[in-house]
Design an enzyme around this catalytic site. Structure first.
Site, PDB file in Angstrom:
ATOM      1  N   GLY A  14     -27.985 -14.178   3.816  1.00  0.00           N
ATOM      2  CA  GLY A  14     -28.689 -12.916   4.049  1.00  0.00           C
ATOM      3  C   GLY A  14     -27.988 -11.961   4.998  1.00  0.00           C
ATOM      4  CE  LYS A  15     -21.746 -12.466   5.397  1.00  0.00           C
ATOM      5  NZ  LYS A  15     -22.045 -13.403   4.274  1.00  0.00           N
ATOM      6  CB  THR A  16     -25.926  -7.703   2.518  1.00  0.00           C
ATOM      7  OG1 THR A  16     -24.630  -8.257   2.276  1.00  0.00           O
ATOM      8  CG2 THR A  16     -25.884  -6.224   2.174  1.00  0.00           C
ATOM      9  CE  LYS A  32     -18.607  -7.891   2.317  1.00  0.00           C
ATOM     10  NZ  LYS A  32     -19.631  -8.898   2.588  1.00  0.00           N
ATOM     11  N   GLY A  98     -18.730  -9.195   7.672  1.00  0.00           N
ATOM     12  CA  GLY A  98     -17.685 -10.052   7.141  1.00  0.00           C
ATOM     13  C   GLY A  98     -18.059 -10.628   5.787  1.00  0.00           C
ATOM     14  CB  ALA A  99     -16.173 -11.843   2.990  1.00  0.00           C
ATOM     15  N   GLY A 100     -18.725 -14.041   3.761  1.00  0.00           N
ATOM     16  CA  GLY A 100     -19.004 -15.465   3.966  1.00  0.00           C
ATOM     17  C   GLY A 100     -19.103 -15.807   5.443  1.00  0.00           C
TER      18      GLY A 100
END
Length: 204
Positions: A14-16, A32, A98-100
């Site tokens: 649920g970062k976004t 991003k 970040g990604a992941g």
């Protein structure tokens, strides 16, 4: 002016959604740095649809394959270079997603935590409840401490069993503040705004 690097204890935590809530709360821009896959409905597109009047700065790297960035880059014969990442110029607060998780590879020997270190931003770590989340959370905190990166916020996304929450919260340092974001299954501008308004009561 607030600047934060949003990372998670893994993928699909649920970062976004949490980024959207913080953007709404801080009236921040969004960036991003690396987008892998979903170019037709990227995380920047989601932020634009879930928040009001948000400036989304262009990604440094955009890849078609929905995979780890190092794999997505290799598919397009691209080598990700840390020196290509620069914080966007803005007069507003900035949320960087970040990604992941922290140890997601950008190359065979450069990881997301290295980008976090280069950008030199305080970190907000998103945690979601699942079997194994305690282990993943504590390892992520230890990785940040090893790099001497500041954990500004621990974000508890959704509901947690008391035993899980207690162990996690007991592990962080006193200066790390805890943010609780309610379960948001179908994010909309209204649900994101409501969650941001709830944060106002906690006085971040």
């Amino acid at each position: 002016m607030t600047q934060l690097f949003i990372t998670g204890i893994g993928t699909e935590v649920g970062k976004t959604i949490c980024s959207a809530v913080l953007i709404q709360y801080f009236k921040a821009d969004y960036w991003k740095p690396v987008q892998s896959g979903d170019l037709d409905y990227s995380d920047s597109h989601k932020i634009e649809s879930w928040t009001e009047n948000t400036i989304c700065h262009p990604e440094t790297y955009r890849f078609k394959l929905a995979a780890s960035p190092h794999q997505s880059a290799r598919e397009e014969n691209v080598q990700i270079d840390l020196d290509q990442f620069h914080l966007p110029e803005t007069q507003n607060s900035l949320i960087v997603e970040g990604a992941g998780g922290l140890m997601v590879p950008l190359t065979d020997d450069i990881f997301m935590i290295d980008l976090t270190e280069k950008l030199d931003l305080p970190v907000a770590l998103v945690v979601r409840n699942y079997l194994g989340c305690i282990n993943h959370t504590l390892l992520s905190i230890m990785a940040l401490e090893q790099k001497k990166l500041k954990l500004e916020y621990l974000i508890l996304n959704g509901t947690f069993p008391p035993d899980t929450e207690r162990v996690i919260c007991n592990f962080i340092k006193r200066e790390t503040r805890i943010i609780r974001i309610p379960e948001i299954n179908q994010p909309t501008k209204d649900s994101i705004k409501a969650a941001a308004e709830q944060l106002t009561k906690t006085k971040l």
